[in-house]
Design a protein around this motif. Structure first.
Motif, PDB file in Angstrom:
ATOM      1  N   LEU A   1     -14.049   6.946  11.079  1.00 16.10           N
ATOM      2  CA  LEU A   1     -13.553   5.963  12.038  1.00 16.10           C
ATOM      3  C   LEU A   1     -12.284   6.416  12.760  1.00 16.10           C
ATOM      4  O   LEU A   1     -11.844   5.758  13.697  1.00 16.10           O
ATOM      5  N   THR A   2     -11.699   7.518  12.311  1.00 14.48           N
ATOM      6  CA  THR A   2     -10.480   8.006  12.980  1.00 14.48           C
ATOM      7  C   THR A   2     -10.732   9.400  13.565  1.00 14.48           C
ATOM      8  O   THR A   2     -11.023   9.531  14.747  1.00 14.48           O
ATOM      9  N   GLY A   3     -10.657  10.418  12.750  1.00 14.32           N
ATOM     10  CA  GLY A   3     -10.774  11.788  13.246  1.00 14.32           C
ATOM     11  C   GLY A   3     -12.066  12.061  13.979  1.00 14.32           C
ATOM     12  O   GLY A   3     -12.072  12.577  15.109  1.00 14.32           O
TER      13      GLY A   3
ATOM     14  N   LEU B   1       0.322  10.828   8.937  1.00 15.41           N
ATOM     15  CA  LEU B   1       0.684  11.602  10.122  1.00 15.41           C
ATOM     16  C   LEU B   1      -0.509  12.391  10.672  1.00 15.41           C
ATOM     17  O   LEU B   1      -0.594  12.625  11.886  1.00 15.41           O
ATOM     18  N   SER B   2      -1.436  12.780   9.812  1.00 12.19           N
ATOM     19  CA  SER B   2      -2.650  13.455  10.285  1.00 12.19           C
ATOM     20  C   SER B   2      -3.487  12.498  11.134  1.00 12.19           C
ATOM     21  O   SER B   2      -4.028  12.895  12.183  1.00 12.19           O
ATOM     22  N   ILE B   3      -3.603  11.241  10.686  1.00 10.68           N
ATOM     23  CA  ILE B   3      -4.330  10.238  11.469  1.00 10.68           C
ATOM     24  C   ILE B   3      -3.588   9.949  12.768  1.00 10.68           C
ATOM     25  O   ILE B   3      -4.201   9.800  13.830  1.00 10.68           O
TER      26      ILE B   3
ATOM     27  N   LEU C   1     -14.586  10.554  21.300  1.00  9.07           N
ATOM     28  CA  LEU C   1     -14.025   9.875  22.472  1.00  9.07           C
ATOM     29  C   LEU C   1     -13.282  10.850  23.387  1.00  9.07           C
ATOM     30  O   LEU C   1     -13.317  10.712  24.614  1.00  9.07           O
ATOM     31  N   ILE C   2     -12.604  11.826  22.788  1.00  3.64           N
ATOM     32  CA  ILE C   2     -11.934  12.861  23.596  1.00  3.64           C
ATOM     33  C   ILE C   2     -12.979  13.659  24.376  1.00  3.64           C
ATOM     34  O   ILE C   2     -12.808  13.935  25.570  1.00  3.64           O
TER      35      ILE C   2
ATOM     36  N   LEU D   1      -3.801   2.227   7.648  1.00  6.41           N
ATOM     37  CA  LEU D   1      -5.144   2.506   7.127  1.00  6.41           C
ATOM     38  C   LEU D   1      -5.125   3.335   5.851  1.00  6.41           C
ATOM     39  O   LEU D   1      -6.064   3.258   5.052  1.00  6.41           O
ATOM     40  N   ILE D   2      -4.092   4.122   5.650  1.00  7.28           N
ATOM     41  CA  ILE D   2      -4.052   5.008   4.478  1.00  7.28           C
ATOM     42  C   ILE D   2      -3.506   4.308   3.234  1.00  7.28           C
ATOM     43  O   ILE D   2      -3.631   4.825   2.110  1.00  7.28           O
TER      44      ILE D   2
END
Length: 310
Positions: free
Chosen positions: A203-205, A105-107, A211-212, A153-154
């Protein structure tokens, strides 16, 4: 008692050294949890019932609210169990599943904040084509992609957790299960479980936050090209709520990361408090930010209240 120490349950921990205050601390946590459930639940209800909110921006907001609810409901049972009832034991299976949900859920939340930035970029860059670009079908596909990324992914590091033997102390550092907490107790080669999370966060956070940032540079460039100052302010105002939520999420993530990385001599209770700030502050603040800064949400709340008065 346990012939094989690997089979012994894990032991959750509240606030070390403050156990005598746990009943009082639990009241604060209960109030915060109820506030989070009510706030995010209200957002979901408004978006579902109010047809004026049936737009891509609010669909993504609904996904953010649902994610925040998921994180809250995942941690709430064990946190209140430890603080209220001093129930510390948690089975391995339940612990792995809780860790899986928390990290997934964090990702997902990071991904939702990214697609919300993309939504604002499209709305400001191509306002006339906004609804034709972000159709309901595309919103559903984007939402499913964000969810699948988080929940798939997790999986590798959670599967390896279940295969490790645990021959050290089974006491965890928090009142909920985290991968980085459980892995310290494993009596095995944990190289993969140390390296994979680093790659995953990058690659995520980290990539999402970059990108944001790029999205808002492009948004600002577009807004600066608008002749009317009033229209510039109006365009930027539609982004304020999202910027607030993104800052709340990534600042708390950065704070928690810095404490864990460089806070070797910081009291352990500070580490614990920062972990609660990370899991509770964004879900608590997001509904407040959108309620205060988004006129459509305010109007929907007013209509709901006026309906109940009549």
């Amino acid at each position: 008692m346990w012939s094989n120490i690997s089979a012994a349950p894990f032991l959750l921990t509240g606030f070390p050294g403050l156990e005598i205050f746990h009943p009082w601390i639990s009241i604060s946590f209960f109030v915060i949890y109820i506030s989070i459930v009510l706030g995010n639940g209200t957002l979901l209800f408004l978006i579902r019932e109010d047809h004026t909110l049936h737009e891509p921006m609010y669909y993504f907001l609904a996904l953010l609210a649902a994610t925040d609810l998921g994180v809250t409901l995942t941690t709430m049972p064990t946190v209140l169990g430890v603080l209220w009832l001093d129930h510390r034991e948690i089975s391995h299976g339940a612990c792995y599943f809780q860790a899986y949900l928390i990290h997934s859920l964090s990702i997902v939340e990071s991904g939702v904040l990214l697609v919300m930035a993309y939504d604002r970029f499209i709305a400001i860059r191509n306002p006339l084509r906004y609804t034709s670009i972000l159709t309901n079908a595309k919103v559903v596909k984007i939402g499913l992609g964000v969810l699948m990324r988080g929940f798939i992914l997790i999986v590798p590091i959670i599967i390896t957790l279940s295969e490790f033997p645990y021959c050290r102390s089974h006491a965890l550092s928090h009142a909920f299960c985290l991968h980085q907490d459980v892995i310290k107790l494993a009596c095995a080669d944990i190289t993969f479980n140390r390296l994979y999370p680093i790659a995953l966060v990058s690659l995520t956070g980290f990539l999402d936050s970059v990108l944001i940032f790029v999205s808002y540079i492009l948004i600002l460039k577009t807004v600066m090209g608008i002749a009317s100052g009033k229209e510039q302010a109006k365009a930027l105002n539609t982004c304020v709520s999202h910027i607030g939520c993104a800052l709340v999420f990534y600042v708390t993530v950065t704070g928690l990361t810095l404490i864990h990385r460089f806070g070797k001599y910081v009291p352990h209770v500070v580490h614990v408090i920062m972990s609660y700030v990370y899991f509770l502050f964004p879900p608590f603040m997001n509904p407040i930010i959108y309620s205060i800064k988004t006129k459509q949400i305010q109007n929907s709340i007013n209509r709901l209240l006026s309906f109940h008065r009549t």
